[in-house]
Scaffold this active site. Structure first.
Site, PDB file in Angstrom:
ATOM      1  N   GLU A  61      37.888  45.323  46.410  1.00  0.00           N
ATOM      2  CA  GLU A  61      39.088  46.174  46.343  1.00  0.00           C
ATOM      3  C   GLU A  61      38.974  47.266  45.285  1.00  0.00           C
ATOM      4  OE1 GLU A  61      40.446  42.180  48.016  1.00  0.00           O
ATOM      5  OE2 GLU A  61      39.179  42.833  46.326  1.00  0.00           O
ATOM      6  N   PHE A 123      51.232  30.757  47.472  1.00  0.00           N
ATOM      7  CA  PHE A 123      49.793  31.007  47.541  1.00  0.00           C
ATOM      8  C   PHE A 123      49.525  32.510  47.557  1.00  0.00           C
ATOM      9  CE2 PHE A 123      45.964  31.642  50.272  1.00  0.00           C
ATOM     10  CZ  PHE A 123      45.024  31.138  49.376  1.00  0.00           C
ATOM     11  N   GLN A 124      48.634  32.926  46.687  1.00  0.00           N
ATOM     12  CA  GLN A 124      48.227  34.335  46.538  1.00  0.00           C
ATOM     13  C   GLN A 124      49.417  35.255  46.249  1.00  0.00           C
ATOM     14  OE1 GLN A 124      45.576  35.500  49.807  1.00  0.00           O
ATOM     15  NE2 GLN A 124      43.831  34.852  48.565  1.00  0.00           N
ATOM     16  N   LYS A 173      54.993  40.253  53.630  1.00  0.00           N
ATOM     17  CA  LYS A 173      54.417  40.013  54.960  1.00  0.00           C
ATOM     18  C   LYS A 173      55.477  40.060  56.061  1.00  0.00           C
ATOM     19  CE  LYS A 173      51.283  36.868  57.379  1.00  0.00           C
ATOM     20  NZ  LYS A 173      50.428  35.661  57.252  1.00  0.00           N
ATOM     21  N   MET A 488      25.199  54.037  25.931  1.00  0.00           N
ATOM     22  CA  MET A 488      26.212  54.573  25.026  1.00  0.00           C
ATOM     23  C   MET A 488      26.617  53.537  23.977  1.00  0.00           C
ATOM     24  SD  MET A 488      28.022  57.354  24.432  1.00  0.00           S
ATOM     25  CE  MET A 488      28.440  58.317  25.880  1.00  0.00           C
TER      26      MET A 488
END
Length: 499
Positions: A61, A123-124, A173, A488
């Site tokens: 993602e 969940f999630q 959802k 760096m």
């Protein structure tokens, strides 16, 4: 892209979302599906089959967020990415913060657990709305599918107007599944009474700015990413040439002014040219255009341009006076303000004799001769700077993305690009940005050459997106400056932490 009103009035929230995105001209969506966002992906599948919109299945993602960001930087249009709830949404956070720090217009759509489950630790489930509040320009949780079209239209308007930035839309959802009577909202139909970015500069302040420009013996234009966001390169060049103003840019402002132009002084700041920093120290008038007096530019604020009067032009009133109090603050869209400055100077006959700033320009030219950027030459190998100089010679008109570190600074110093052809994480300094950002730019502009300059550490952060490039045949070139270190960080350890 104007679509006709839909024939079927009874539609789902997911349909309303995808239809609204198409109405706002969205051609590419970068994303990764999951359970909570499946109703939206089901509708996206049908839309793809009809043509006109394409989903790019990234491998992480974060890659989706950076690709949407690169898409937006290369085109000036709003980039769009999708992710599911929970870990899908949280994996976007670094990309959202990157876009927020650099004022990049994006719309981020996340799936969420059903409305009844919100707050139950389902969940999630994560509160992505709350998590991202400090790093977005605005955000929504869609509680009613009838609000979907309005919210999408508002999100695009907010993301792309005023100071651009990312806008989050969190979609439960069951909102995606629920049917309702749909009324589309097209671009331009948005009504947000409390949101009115100032576009036109105050005429009195513009008059005062012209007065200072007319008087200045050692003026300097200091130009940042706000000028690129405003597409003000033509007006900036005209202003610089009309008043014989040397021009220095920030890392975000690279490409706004032709660095081969005799008035160019290159990039300033910690990794800028010596002569740009000398010019800032010695100027008597600093004209800040779409720049925010960032710490990597200023160092010690009280010593930065300490002999200069300051004109500060920016669309965000919160930036004007935040780090340096200007003598003449001008809040407004950079391009509109420069147009008004140029018109006013024509109408009132404001001219600056070239001889007025000739001694100053000659002095800068001597600094440029005495303190040039050095390209090291090694006996047994190519230096990184030589590689980048040669890259710029072979591909002078390419779009360049970078990751973050030494290679980024060398690319900034030695590549000479046009407007929007420099795509780099400046404010947040996000390693792993370069490859997915290049992917986004190439999807937006398939006929342009796109090159990612990366380092061996940065490249490994998101190199799974090579699989995405291969799957879709996205022809991005990647040049890895491999020095076997976090270069760096090592440089800072050697310089500041006793090696």
């Amino acid at each position: 892209m104007q679509l006709q009103s839909v024939a079927v009035k009874r539609v789902t929230g997911a349909f309303a979302l995808i239809d609204s995105l198409r109405r706002h001209g969205v051609r590419h969506i970068f994303g990764y599906p999951g359970g909570a966002i499946l109703p939206i992906y089901d509708e996206l599948y049908r839309a793809e089959a009809e043509g006109g919109i394409q989903h790019i299945l990234v491998r992480h993602e974060q890659g989706a967020a950076h690709a949407a960001d690169g898409y937006a930087r290369a085109t000036g249009q709003v980039g769009v990415c999708f992710a599911t709830s929970g870990p899908g949404a949280t994996n976007l956070v670094t990309g959202i913060a990157t876009a927020h720090m650099d004022s990049i217009p994006m719309v981020i759509v996340t799936g969420q657990v059903g409305r009844a489950a919100i707050g139950s630790d389902a969940f999630q489930e994560t509160d992505i709305y709350g998590i991202t509040l400090p790093i977005v320009k605005h955000s929504y949780v869609v509680r009613d599918p009838q609000d979907m079209a309005r919210i999408v239209a508002e999100a695009f308007h907010i993301a792309s107007t005023g100071r651009p930035g990312p806008v989050l839309i969190d979609v439960p959802k069951d909102v995606g599944l629920e049917e309702f009577d749909y009324t589309p909202v097209n671009p331009g139909d948005v009504k947000l009474p409390g949101y009115r970015p100032t576009v036109k500069g105050n005429p009195r302040q513009i008059t005062q700015a012209l007065k200072l420009i007319r008087q200045a013996q050692r003026p300097l234009l200091y130009v940042g990413g706000g000028a690129i966001a405003a597409n003000a390169h033509t007006e900036l060049k005209e202003l610089a040439e009309r008043f014989h103003l040397p021009v220095t840019t920030t890392l975000m402002g690279l490409g706004i002014f032709d660095e081969h132009h005799p008035l160019s002084v290159g990039m300033l700041g910690m990794h800028g040219t010596a002569y740009a920093n000398f010019a800032v120290s010695e100027c008597d008038l600093l004209i800040a255009v779409g720049a925010r007096f960032d710490d990597r530019v200023t160092g010690k604020l009280d010593e930065f341009a300490s002999r200069a009067k300051v004109i500060h032009i920016d669309i965000d009133p919160a930036e004007v006076g935040k780090n340096r109090t200007p003598d003449v603050p001008i809040v407004g869209d950079v391009r509109h303000v420069l147009i008004d400055l140029l018109r006013r100077s024509q109408s009132d006959g404001t001219v600056v004799d070239p001889t007025q700033t000739q001694a100053w320009r000659d002095r800068i030219a001597r600094w440029q001769e005495d303190y040039p950027l050095q390209v090291p030459h090694y006996a047994d190998s190519l230096s990184p700077q030589e590689v980048i100089v040669e890259l710029g010679r072979q591909a002078p008109h390419a779009f360049y993305s970078t990751d973050v570190g030494q290679h980024q600074m060398w690319a900034a110093q030695f590549l000479k690009m046009g407007p929007r052809r420099w795509i780099s994480s400046a404010g947040l300094g996000t390693m792993g940005y370069g490859l997915p950002a290049a992917m986004g730019a190439k999807m937006a502009l398939p006929d342009e050459e796109v090159i990612c300059v990366s380092g061996d550490s940065s490249f490994q952060m998101n190199f799974q997106e090579l699989s995405t490039l291969a799957q879709y045949g996205i022809h991005v070139k990647t040049v890895i400056i491999n020095n076997g270190w976090q270069g760096m960080v090592r440089q800072w350890q050697e310089a500041f932490y006793g090696e």
